[in-house]
Write a protein that holds these residues in place. Structure first.
Motif, mmCIF file in Angstrom:
data_model
loop_
_atom_site.group_PDB
_atom_site.id
_atom_site.type_symbol
_atom_site.label_atom_id
_atom_site.label_comp_id
_atom_site.label_asym_id
_atom_site.label_seq_id
_atom_site.Cartn_x
_atom_site.Cartn_y
_atom_site.Cartn_z
ATOM 1 N N PHE A 170 22.744 58.010 106.550
ATOM 2 C CA PHE A 170 22.290 56.624 106.457
ATOM 3 C C PHE A 170 21.318 56.434 105.295
ATOM 4 C CE2 PHE A 170 23.928 56.185 110.770
ATOM 5 C CZ PHE A 170 24.364 54.871 110.791
ATOM 6 N N SER A 171 20.479 57.437 105.048
ATOM 7 C CA SER A 171 19.459 57.267 104.015
ATOM 8 C C SER A 171 20.031 57.353 102.607
ATOM 9 C CB SER A 171 18.349 58.303 104.190
ATOM 10 O OG SER A 171 18.850 59.613 104.064
ATOM 11 N N ASP A 172 21.174 58.017 102.440
ATOM 12 C CA ASP A 172 21.829 58.083 101.140
ATOM 13 C C ASP A 172 22.714 56.851 100.973
ATOM 14 O OD1 ASP A 172 24.261 58.820 99.356
ATOM 15 O OD2 ASP A 172 22.816 60.407 98.909
ATOM 16 N N GLU A 173 22.399 56.016 100.000
ATOM 17 C CA GLU A 173 23.087 54.727 99.865
ATOM 18 C C GLU A 173 24.579 54.885 99.616
ATOM 19 O OE1 GLU A 173 22.135 50.354 97.935
ATOM 20 O OE2 GLU A 173 21.241 52.143 97.044
ATOM 21 N N LYS A 174 24.967 55.900 98.852
ATOM 22 C CA LYS A 174 26.396 56.111 98.576
ATOM 23 C C LYS A 174 27.134 56.531 99.839
ATOM 24 C CE LYS A 174 27.604 57.642 94.612
ATOM 25 N NZ LYS A 174 27.840 58.480 93.406
ATOM 26 N N ARG A 175 26.550 57.459 100.598
ATOM 27 C CA ARG A 175 27.195 57.884 101.845
ATOM 28 C C ARG A 175 27.216 56.743 102.860
ATOM 29 N NH1 ARG A 175 24.454 63.333 103.692
ATOM 30 N NH2 ARG A 175 22.916 62.905 102.063
ATOM 31 N N TYR A 176 26.181 55.932 102.853
ATOM 32 C CA TYR A 176 26.140 54.757 103.737
ATOM 33 C C TYR A 176 27.326 53.839 103.440
ATOM 34 C CZ TYR A 176 24.159 50.494 105.886
ATOM 35 O OH TYR A 176 23.947 49.373 106.637
ATOM 36 N N GLY A 177 27.574 53.606 102.142
ATOM 37 C CA GLY A 177 28.720 52.796 101.749
ATOM 38 C C GLY A 177 30.041 53.439 102.122
ATOM 39 N N ASN A 178 30.117 54.766 101.998
ATOM 40 C CA ASN A 178 31.346 55.467 102.377
ATOM 41 C C ASN A 178 31.612 55.347 103.872
ATOM 42 O OD1 ASN A 178 31.841 56.284 99.756
ATOM 43 N ND2 ASN A 178 30.914 58.295 100.006
ATOM 44 N N MET A 179 30.563 55.469 104.675
ATOM 45 C CA MET A 179 30.730 55.308 106.122
ATOM 46 C C MET A 179 31.232 53.908 106.454
ATOM 47 S SD MET A 179 27.647 57.261 108.120
ATOM 48 C CE MET A 179 26.333 56.272 107.393
ATOM 49 N N HIS A 180 30.631 52.923 105.796
ATOM 50 C CA HIS A 180 31.042 51.533 106.014
ATOM 51 C C HIS A 180 32.528 51.356 105.720
ATOM 52 C CE1 HIS A 180 30.795 47.121 105.827
ATOM 53 N NE2 HIS A 180 31.476 47.215 104.700
ATOM 54 N N ASN A 181 32.977 51.880 104.591
ATOM 55 C CA ASN A 181 34.377 51.724 104.197
ATOM 56 C C ASN A 181 35.312 52.473 105.138
ATOM 57 O OD1 ASN A 181 33.519 50.207 102.009
ATOM 58 N ND2 ASN A 181 33.494 51.954 100.614
#
Length: 372
Positions: free
Chosen positions: A112-123
């Motif tokens: 969650f704290s890593d913005e790129k991984r957060y976006g990947n989870m969302h997608n």
């Protein structure tokens, strides 16, 4: 009683360990089957559903050789590594028998704290939900170093609900809602059917955990609800094991507590949710009273001349804590300059604000739990 005022399509369901275990503390196949049947009922009715399920440690500790639920972190992580596979296998079998596919998503705090991984989870979750898959989500307990949980899976469920823009968060546990006092101590305690804001009185009424199996009590559920409400998401708290409670919750007729933000309440969009709850601030800036008036009262941008003190090392684009002159935190924001630029007065005040209004989250407006 949940009031159905908006169309509900996407639902996040959190179920605690105590609602899936037997009196001996092991996973109950019977309880798991009944829970899965209710999710299938939602799926058959056309709802997109994601499940945040506890129970990995409970499913695995006996096979680890422990007679009782382990208390040490290494044993909990080892039990979870066994139990998560067993739990996922059971969910997959149960959903496949009804024609649905389940997927496993294990998350850590850093995802969650890593913005790129957060976006990947969302997608990823959007693809799964749009294609009819049922994501089964849990914290990746076997690799969590600092502590075994986010705080609890209530918090994880609220963050997932915000991540995927859910319409409703359902938290199931061994209690049937929020009362105005502890019903175990007060036989005259009244169930609160509708809550539109989390007041100090409501937080005071939240008690501890009533189970030796679970990790989150009513206090953690209230904190989770605050996160969901800040994102404009309705929440429902009810008792697991109640017949058809999931369908009745989305239809607005279940016994329990509905938490519904006021129609004119502020909502956090996806970017601001990440800033508020996941980002991990890298520094602090103290701003003047004029700066507070601009960014808080007038919803304007914050400029460099309003910054009085800079603490910490950060690059431009980092999230920082914003403090008033007394050191009180007023919110979080994405800073457009590095600490060196601000400290050395090399920031170009005329071209770009220090913090733009669209990347600022004010804790005063949302009655938020502690930000990140």
């Amino acid at each position: 009683m949940l009031i159905k005022e908006k169309q509900i399509k996407r639902v996040v369901i959190k179920i605690g360990s105590s609602s899936l275990t037997s009196m001996h503390g092991e996973i109950s196949r019977k309880k798991l089957e009944k829970f899965a049947e209710q999710i299938v009922e939602l799926k058959d009715a056309g709802y997109e559903t994601a499940v945040v399920s506890s129970g990995a440690v409970a499913a695995g500790y006996r096979k680890l050789g422990c007679l009782d639920r382990p208390s040490s972190l290494p044993e909990k992580q080892a039990a979870a590594s066994i139990g998560q596979g067993l739990l996922m296998e059971s969910y997959s079998e149960l959903f496949l028998s009804h024609g649905y596919v389940a997927s496993q998503i294990l998350i850590t705090r850093s995802d969650f704290s890593d913005e790129k991984r957060y976006g990947n989870m969302h997608n990823t979750m959007n693809v799964l939900l749009e294609r009819g898959i049922i994501p089964i989500i849990n914290e990746n307990d076997t690799v969590t170093v600092d502590r075994l949980r986010f705080g609890d899976n209530d918090t994880l469920a609220a963050k997932v609900a915000g991540l995927i823009d859910a319409d409703l968060l359902i938290i199931l546990s061994d209690i049937d809602g929020l009362y105005d006092s502890n019903p175990n101590d007060n036989p005259d305690a009244c169930l609160l059917e509708r809550v539109h804001s989390i007041t100090p009185e409501i937080e005071a009424a939240a008690g501890g955990s009533g189970s030796d199996v679970g990790t989150g009590g009513m206090k953690s559920k209230i904190q989770a609800v605050k996160i969901a409400m800040a994102a404009g998401i309705d929440s429902f708290l009810g008792k697991a094991g109640t017949e058809h409670i999931l369908m009745e919750a989305v239809e607005g007729r279940a016994k329990g507590t509905c938490f519904k933000p006021e129609p004119d309440a502020f909502n956090l969009d996806n970017q601001k949710q990440w800033i508020a709850f996941h980002s991990g601030p890298e520094g602090k800036v103290t701003i003047s009273s004029d700066g507070i008036e601009a960014i808080v009262d007038h919803q304007e941008n914050l400029y460099c001349y309003d910054i009085q003190e800079v603490k910490g090392r950060f690059m431009d684009g980092a999230v920082v804590r914003i403090l008033d002159e007394e050191g009180k935190e007023i919110g979080l924001g994405r800073i457009n300059y590095s600490n060196e630029q601000l400290s050395e007065n090399t920031a170009d005040e005329e071209l770009e604000p220090a913090i733009a209004q669209e990347t600022f989250v004010c804790s005063r407006d949302f009655n938020l739990p502690a930000l990140v």
